[in-house]
Design a protein around this motif. Sequence first.
Motif, PDB file in Angstrom:
ATOM      1  N   ALA A 517       0.840  -1.371   0.181  1.00 45.01           N
ATOM      2  CA  ALA A 517       0.131   0.037  -0.132  1.00 45.01           C
ATOM      3  C   ALA A 517       0.749   1.329  -0.068  1.00 45.01           C
ATOM      4  CB  ALA A 517      -0.836  -0.183   1.243  1.00 45.01           C
ATOM      5  N   LEU A 518       1.988   1.267   0.807  1.00 42.25           N
ATOM      6  CA  LEU A 518       2.822   2.226   0.918  1.00 42.25           C
ATOM      7  C   LEU A 518       3.354   2.791  -0.569  1.00 42.25           C
ATOM      8  CD1 LEU A 518       4.271   4.646   2.262  1.00 42.25           C
ATOM      9  CD2 LEU A 518       6.076   2.958   2.944  1.00 42.25           C
ATOM     10  N   LEU A 519       4.019   1.601  -1.251  1.00 42.80           N
ATOM     11  CA  LEU A 519       4.823   1.845  -2.378  1.00 42.80           C
ATOM     12  C   LEU A 519       4.084   2.104  -3.843  1.00 42.80           C
ATOM     13  CD1 LEU A 519       7.736  -0.669  -1.893  1.00 42.80           C
ATOM     14  CD2 LEU A 519       7.810   1.498  -1.411  1.00 42.80           C
ATOM     15  N   THR A 520       2.590   2.022  -3.589  1.00 45.33           N
ATOM     16  CA  THR A 520       1.944   2.026  -4.672  1.00 45.33           C
ATOM     17  C   THR A 520       1.050   3.396  -4.522  1.00 45.33           C
ATOM     18  OG1 THR A 520      -0.036   0.454  -3.787  1.00 45.33           O
ATOM     19  CG2 THR A 520       1.519  -0.273  -5.494  1.00 45.33           C
ATOM     20  N   THR A 521       1.295   4.192  -3.359  1.00 47.66           N
ATOM     21  CA  THR A 521       0.537   5.290  -3.097  1.00 47.66           C
ATOM     22  C   THR A 521       0.915   6.470  -4.255  1.00 47.66           C
ATOM     23  OG1 THR A 521       0.737   5.014  -0.781  1.00 47.66           O
ATOM     24  CG2 THR A 521       0.509   7.320  -1.407  1.00 47.66           C
TER      25      THR A 521
END
Length: 652
Positions: A517-521
């Motif tokens: 979720a963090l890296l696809t923000t």
Amino acid sequence: MQKRKHSWAAFVGGGNKKGEKMTGENARILPKATHEERKKQEAKRKGKLKTLAGKLLKTVVGGKETEEKAGAEDVAGNLLKRPSCRKGEERGTPAEETICRFIEQGKFLEACDQIHNLEHSGNYGMGKSESLYVLLAERMWTVVGEALSGGDRMLLEPLQSVGESLKWEKQKEAEWLGNSLETDSVSTWSPNFWRKDLEEKLMQYMTAQIPPFASSTDADETALKQHLRHLERTFVPRLEHRSDVFREAGLLATYACCCHASLCSHLATLTDSNCFSFSQSLLIYEWIIKMYKRGSQACERPGHSLSLGAQCLVWILWKTEEKLLATARKEVGRALKEAFDIGKPPWADAAVIEILTEKTEAARRVSESLGEKVEAECLEECLRFLESYEDEVRSFIQLDGCSQIYSSLRILESCCLLRTVWHKLTYICSVSTEQNVKVNGFLHRMEDDIMEHFLQTITTKVKGTLKDHFKKCDSGFDHILESLKQSFLTFGKKKPDIYEALVKAVNAIIVTEYLQALLTTPRKTSAMQRRRIVNKIEEDHRMMQTIFKECLGPAAGSLKDPIKTILELVQTSDPEGMKIALLPILKEFPDLRKEHLSAVLDIKDSLSRDDRAALLKSFHDNCRESETEANLLFADIEVKPRKCGLCGCLCC
């Protein structure tokens, strides 16, 4: 012996001529009223005898047609209404008087011979002889009834005559069949039913002596113990006491057979009751064993009359054992279903072990062989339960909307508990290799299925919660973590072997989904948004660390923590420090790709284009291919490569 009050001579219409003459003379001199009263009494008496003879004959020859029954009753009536022809009276009366006298005196064998002689004289009707046989039988059963009621020793000779008459009947029947006479004639011959009638008479008496026992769910063990004690101390001794006179009369075999049959019938009725528990059935079984041993000891003593031993008790013991084992299976199965209800917390292992061993121990106190059989049934019922439980678990997994984390953990807990219980049973009981293989197979499949379902449920829930986690102020991620903590702490109280591995697997899922979720923000964010994301990461990391340390204790130190290393990287202010912070990340997570690092650098609050390029070059110079599949955390995290970075190329 008490004499019968009626005159058998009057029954056959006989008497000497002098008596008839005097009767006639007396009748002439009696007043008219007295004469009419005597006639009424005589008619009434004859009517009763006629009814009795007809009724008994009707019972004996019940297989005949209605017309034949009516004819037999007419014959009985004709015996009461002798023809006035004096020549007929002279031919029939003396023999009938003799027969009646023998019957009245209890000389039944002599009466049998006389009736038989009349039958074969050719001058006496079959219907008349049958009526005499019926009355003879009625008098014999009267003697038997008086003997059962505790009559005096004066009944011994008549009772012996009853036994001799039954032997006479068997002898005549054999002679009849040996002479190739018609079988139908033998089957309808009245004495042919005597032995059966005697058995019915004895059975009726003995059954009436057994006190009733109400078979209901309210019948507790105390009431059953009292009932069995009454049978042992009152019913059986009474029958044994009465057996002496039947032994001397030669009727002990029939008497004993009826004793055994009545007792077996009653015990069978008790054991067939569906409301009896295992402990109640065991009481009956134990009582039968006790009576069996008592009978065996009695057989060794000289002069014993009746013993309730192997003759009757082996069969009922076998039937009771069948019922006992069936009840054990039923109760164990019901208890296991209650102990491992998917909708409720499982019982403690000690309680489950007690379910499977208490019946075996109780049975072993009665009989070692019975204990072994009960143990085998309990173990087999455990296998049957596991098979049904596996089906129930599969149904639980396949149901739509069945995504409750706690329910899955409860099933896992039950599987762990079952494994612990079975392991202990292998030391307590005689578990076969085949049974052990089956049980371990059931448990392995259930654990694998529910573990896969549980982890998939966690993945789905966490993924859905983190989808907009970095866009919203409250996505519910903290609620997911708190719920997991409570479930794990409850699950962990049982301390199953699988607990630590399960928590670590969940930790890996949460970390992976969090990084995904963090890296696809979305990367086009303002400086304020980037700072807010970093703060959120720091807060989430602190909460995750706290929860997993609380669940795992010291074992939490071995958990890989990529979120911590990413925080250290983005929170380092100088570029050289970031290069140094990058090295341990590459060492610990060799599957980190360039697009992953680029996405991390996007959330760095202030990072120049040159510094970014230098970090990416450092990554390129120090990255290496992973030689093992260990710690491949980033391998499954898909991040789209950044297009047109700050330098306008695809390298950054």
